[in-house]
Design a protein around this motif. Sequence first.
Motif, PDB file in Angstrom:
ATOM      1  N   GLU A  62       0.843  -1.210   0.000  1.00  0.00           N
ATOM      2  CA  GLU A  62       0.000   0.000   0.000  1.00  0.00           C
ATOM      3  C   GLU A  62       0.869   1.248   0.000  1.00  0.00           C
ATOM      4  O   GLU A  62       0.538   2.246  -0.605  1.00  0.00           O
ATOM      5  CB  GLU A  62      -0.897   0.033   1.236  1.00  0.00           C
ATOM      6  N   CYS A  91     -10.676   0.401  -5.413  1.00  0.00           N
ATOM      7  CA  CYS A  91      -9.684   1.265  -4.754  1.00  0.00           C
ATOM      8  C   CYS A  91      -8.403   1.345  -5.584  1.00  0.00           C
ATOM      9  O   CYS A  91      -7.893   0.337  -6.079  1.00  0.00           O
ATOM     10  CB  CYS A  91      -9.391   0.708  -3.362  1.00  0.00           C
ATOM     11  N   TYR A  93      -5.360   1.808  -4.721  1.00  0.00           N
ATOM     12  CA  TYR A  93      -4.219   1.035  -4.215  1.00  0.00           C
ATOM     13  C   TYR A  93      -4.253  -0.359  -4.821  1.00  0.00           C
ATOM     14  O   TYR A  93      -3.236  -0.898  -5.241  1.00  0.00           O
ATOM     15  CB  TYR A  93      -4.267   0.923  -2.677  1.00  0.00           C
ATOM     16  N   CYS A 128      -9.835  -3.567   5.481  1.00  0.00           N
ATOM     17  CA  CYS A 128     -10.858  -3.334   4.463  1.00  0.00           C
ATOM     18  C   CYS A 128     -10.858  -4.459   3.426  1.00  0.00           C
ATOM     19  O   CYS A 128      -9.899  -5.221   3.324  1.00  0.00           O
ATOM     20  CB  CYS A 128     -10.626  -1.997   3.790  1.00  0.00           C
ATOM     21  N   PRO A 130     -10.703  -4.136   0.040  1.00  0.00           N
ATOM     22  CA  PRO A 130      -9.665  -3.993  -0.989  1.00  0.00           C
ATOM     23  C   PRO A 130      -8.304  -4.516  -0.553  1.00  0.00           C
ATOM     24  O   PRO A 130      -7.621  -5.185  -1.325  1.00  0.00           O
ATOM     25  CB  PRO A 130      -9.611  -2.485  -1.246  1.00  0.00           C
ATOM     26  N   VAL A 131      -7.923  -4.246   0.679  1.00  0.00           N
ATOM     27  CA  VAL A 131      -6.583  -4.679   1.074  1.00  0.00           C
ATOM     28  C   VAL A 131      -6.539  -6.206   1.159  1.00  0.00           C
ATOM     29  O   VAL A 131      -5.543  -6.842   0.801  1.00  0.00           O
ATOM     30  CB  VAL A 131      -6.122  -3.953   2.356  1.00  0.00           C
ATOM     31  N   ILE A 274      -7.473  10.531   2.838  1.00  0.00           N
ATOM     32  CA  ILE A 274      -6.105  10.380   2.331  1.00  0.00           C
ATOM     33  C   ILE A 274      -5.777  11.527   1.358  1.00  0.00           C
ATOM     34  O   ILE A 274      -6.650  11.978   0.622  1.00  0.00           O
ATOM     35  CB  ILE A 274      -5.977   9.000   1.634  1.00  0.00           C
ATOM     36  N   TYR A 323      -6.684   0.394  12.179  1.00  0.00           N
ATOM     37  CA  TYR A 323      -7.597   0.587  11.041  1.00  0.00           C
ATOM     38  C   TYR A 323      -8.934   1.213  11.481  1.00  0.00           C
ATOM     39  O   TYR A 323      -9.357   2.224  10.902  1.00  0.00           O
ATOM     40  CB  TYR A 323      -7.770  -0.743  10.285  1.00  0.00           C
ATOM     41  N   SER A 357     -11.544   6.281  -4.055  1.00  0.00           N
ATOM     42  CA  SER A 357     -10.692   5.111  -3.841  1.00  0.00           C
ATOM     43  C   SER A 357     -10.757   4.586  -2.416  1.00  0.00           C
ATOM     44  O   SER A 357     -10.122   3.591  -2.120  1.00  0.00           O
ATOM     45  CB  SER A 357      -9.239   5.425  -4.179  1.00  0.00           C
ATOM     46  N   CYS A 358     -11.452   5.246  -1.537  1.00  0.00           N
ATOM     47  CA  CYS A 358     -11.509   4.696  -0.179  1.00  0.00           C
ATOM     48  C   CYS A 358     -12.891   4.861   0.429  1.00  0.00           C
ATOM     49  O   CYS A 358     -13.180   5.843   1.111  1.00  0.00           O
ATOM     50  CB  CYS A 358     -10.453   5.302   0.731  1.00  0.00           C
ATOM     51  N   PRO A 360     -14.151   3.012   2.934  1.00  0.00           N
ATOM     52  CA  PRO A 360     -14.184   2.948   4.399  1.00  0.00           C
ATOM     53  C   PRO A 360     -13.904   4.285   5.080  1.00  0.00           C
ATOM     54  O   PRO A 360     -14.415   4.534   6.164  1.00  0.00           O
ATOM     55  CB  PRO A 360     -13.091   1.942   4.759  1.00  0.00           C
ATOM     56  N   HIS A 387      -7.530   9.249  -4.146  1.00  0.00           N
ATOM     57  CA  HIS A 387      -6.152   9.423  -3.680  1.00  0.00           C
ATOM     58  C   HIS A 387      -5.116   8.852  -4.645  1.00  0.00           C
ATOM     59  O   HIS A 387      -3.929   9.103  -4.496  1.00  0.00           O
ATOM     60  CB  HIS A 387      -5.965   8.881  -2.258  1.00  0.00           C
TER      61      HIS A 387
HETATM   62  S1  SF4 Z   1     -10.181   1.081   0.589  1.00  0.00           S
HETATM   63 FE1  SF4 Z   1      -9.142   2.631   1.837  1.00  0.00          FE
HETATM   64  S2  SF4 Z   1      -8.372   1.548   3.604  1.00  0.00           S
HETATM   65 FE2  SF4 Z   1      -8.785   0.021   1.988  1.00  0.00          FE
HETATM   66  S3  SF4 Z   1      -6.868  -0.216   0.804  1.00  0.00           S
HETATM   67 FE3  SF4 Z   1      -8.112   1.302  -0.218  1.00  0.00          FE
HETATM   68  S4  SF4 Z   1      -7.341   3.204   0.678  1.00  0.00           S
HETATM   69 FE4  SF4 Z   1      -6.728   1.608   2.077  1.00  0.00          FE
END
Ligand code: SF4
Lengths: 419, 381
Positions: A62, A91, A93, A128, A130-131, A274, A323, A357-358, A360, A387
């Motif tokens: 990330e 997302c 990332y 989350c 995505p991660v 972010i 988180y 992109s986020c 959460p 972000h």
């Molecule tokens: S959704 Fe948000 S918390 Fe999850 S990886 Fe993407 S930027 Fe990070």
Amino acid sequence: MEKSKKSTKRLAAAKELNKVVGEYYLECAAAKEQGKPVGWMPPMNGAIELFYAMDLQPVFPENWSPVCAAFGLTPKNFEVSEGMGYSRDLCGYLRNIVGYVNGPMTDPAIPLGGLPAPDLLISPGGGCVPVMKIFHALERRFPEAKVFKADLPQVALEEIAPHHIDYAIQEMQRLITFLEEATGRKLDQDRLQEVAALSDQACALWDEIMSYRRSIPAPFSAAEIGIMFVMVTRQGTRQAIDFLIKARDEIKERAESGTGVIENEKLRLFWDNIPLWYNMGLFNYFEKANAVVVAETYSAAWSIRLDPADPLKALALKSLMSYPLVSCVSIEKRKEMVLKACRDYAIDGVVFHRNKSCVPISLGQMDIRKALEDELGIPSVIFDADHMDARNFSTAQFQVRIDAFLEMLAERKGQTFKT
Amino acid sequence: MSQPDYLQPFADCLTQSSQWLSAQAEAGEKHIGYFCTYTPVELIHACGFVPIRVMGEPGVVEQAYSLVPDFICPFMKCALEKALNGGFKYLKGVVQGYTCDVSCGMANIWKENIPGELYHTFPLPYTDAPATRDYLHKEFQAFIHKAEQAGGEFRLERLQSSLDMYAAIRRSLLSLYQFGEDGAPALNARERHIVVQAGYVAPPDLFLGMLEALASQKPFNSRESQAGIPVLISGSLVESVGVFDAMEKAGARIVADDLCSGYRNLLPVDGSGSGPMERLIDRYVNRFPCPSRCRAENRFPLLMDRIEQTGARGVIFLIQKFCTPHLADIPELTRLLKAAGIPVLVVEMDESWRMGGQLQTRLEGFVEMIDGMYGTNHGKI
Ligand code: SF4
Ligand code: SF4
């Protein structure tokens, strides 16, 4: 204003950061050559300290994404992942890292030497979605890596109960067993305590650094939040402490001598969500109205103190808390945190980055916004962006919104500012 | 649309449940909403509450945007819109299993904005190990404590009977997915959808009675037509029966699903264990995998099983726009399915749930493509 712009740095520490970042990635690449096991993991958990305590190399995909954004590699990475069928609604990332590992990763011209392939993957359940999905994709891309399937309760801070902590401690123990078996190295308890103490010291320094931003004028702005890099990648190391002490001394000195980011600070702003990693220059945009972004939600994720006397419990707690501290798992706590920051930092207005992109972090923003108005009378503005993905950001929309907001804030304070 | 007699009670339930539930609430019944089928409904029920699945009403979203961004799934947007318009006044709160980030965040947004007495999110584990089960046991006990503070009352015997009742419901629903001797399922996809959805908004004891009455009317007279290319649909929640009609119109026949509003929720029917708590835990750690909680490659063999059992010739991913768990699994699932010779189509739905002309054309193209692959037998199996 250009669509992609670097921020203006005023701190010597921020300038030194380039060196720190370079060294970290060189260290990652060198680890591979020296036969040191390399493990990829999400940044917000206690595995970092375990890695440093066992002399293993932690790598954070990330965190590599902002680096890609800064070096302009993101569009290429997106092209690769979107070509694989990853939707633009996911997302950034995820799209960036999946694209990177399946695309330019093997290109020798990649800045900072790129990322070394993982020997270990600390693949999360929790955090989350995505991660979690980033790591599923990494498991596919690196089938030879040994995978630890981590589990962690996603529980709001105010609901953390002993059974959550016990479970997180058991998971830590399971991780230690996995690392010992996978690498043949033994965890030394004294070393773990030492690392936990260093990590705690870094958090204490971080809190101290943040506290100087209460000074008026503020000694540094969000434009230099990149100094957070050591909090993400170097928790539990001497390098983090050395860097933070230097940064602290410089910031303290600026605060005490009344040296602000700009000469004539009139408005103090808070930033939620972010930053736009491909456009950190946005943080300087406010300065034309003598406004400075003096605090952010994101930087709070690193203010988790650790009790070195019980390092395992401390790391378990850190994993449980970091988180939810910044996401919608704990809207209640996040609201409290933003409101407290607005009081502590004498905030005049809040800028909400509604971040495609986020999800959460973007969920709950409206409730925080309402509480700011109702409880503190602090106005705010929302702008839409992303972000990682510059395609989801309109400079014109941003400027129109922000200009109107700054004008309103200035008027409220009896100042004159016309765009 | 008029229904065959045996379906009418279920269709009525869907259109009238709000009124019934409101009347029941006024009479003192305590209803609890939940979003996701990973929520242990048996436990909620055993605490003296009636679990009702929160669903939206497809249409225009306006008010909800004062609380959430537009880039979240239609399901959650429509449900929040309905709640803000007073459509869930009969609920005493929301209890939710953490599945995706949106459902988690939304449970908290409801807590902030929709009056209620019991709000809870279960942090469900991702693995199955002795420590996991022990953890879940404590988690369930913590919930019981919270539920009792909110006016509930837990009894272990009641958990036993709640487990039996929900297992009977699932068993009965599952039978509607089974094929008769003529190779056709008991009900077609549209009819089955109506029955299954009614189960989410009807109190379970009442619903079980409805299912028993339905079973007594077998064989039904509306057997699925043999025409149409058999397909499997995979996604989260389908909120409009119209999508089934659109697929049929395009020449597809839905023979199987992997939907959380359909088949995915039915397995396993029950858990096993020495006592009711163990049985409950066993079911929730063994849930039929959902993309928000597992790897795409764990889902693939299960999809292939369903495809083989039902003779589906293609897969349509029917996705709610912006749904991260599903969108993130699609590239790998598509790759695996295509490698196995199964054509795939991805369809994203917005809050209107309308299959516009463009989507209809894509569906038709997909069906024709499969038809072409199978030569002259027009996809018949
Ligand atoms: S959704 Fe948000 S918390 Fe999850 S990886 Fe993407 S930027 Fe990070
Ligand atoms: S899984 Fe997808 S459709 Fe279901 S609530 Fe989450 S985001 Fe919405």
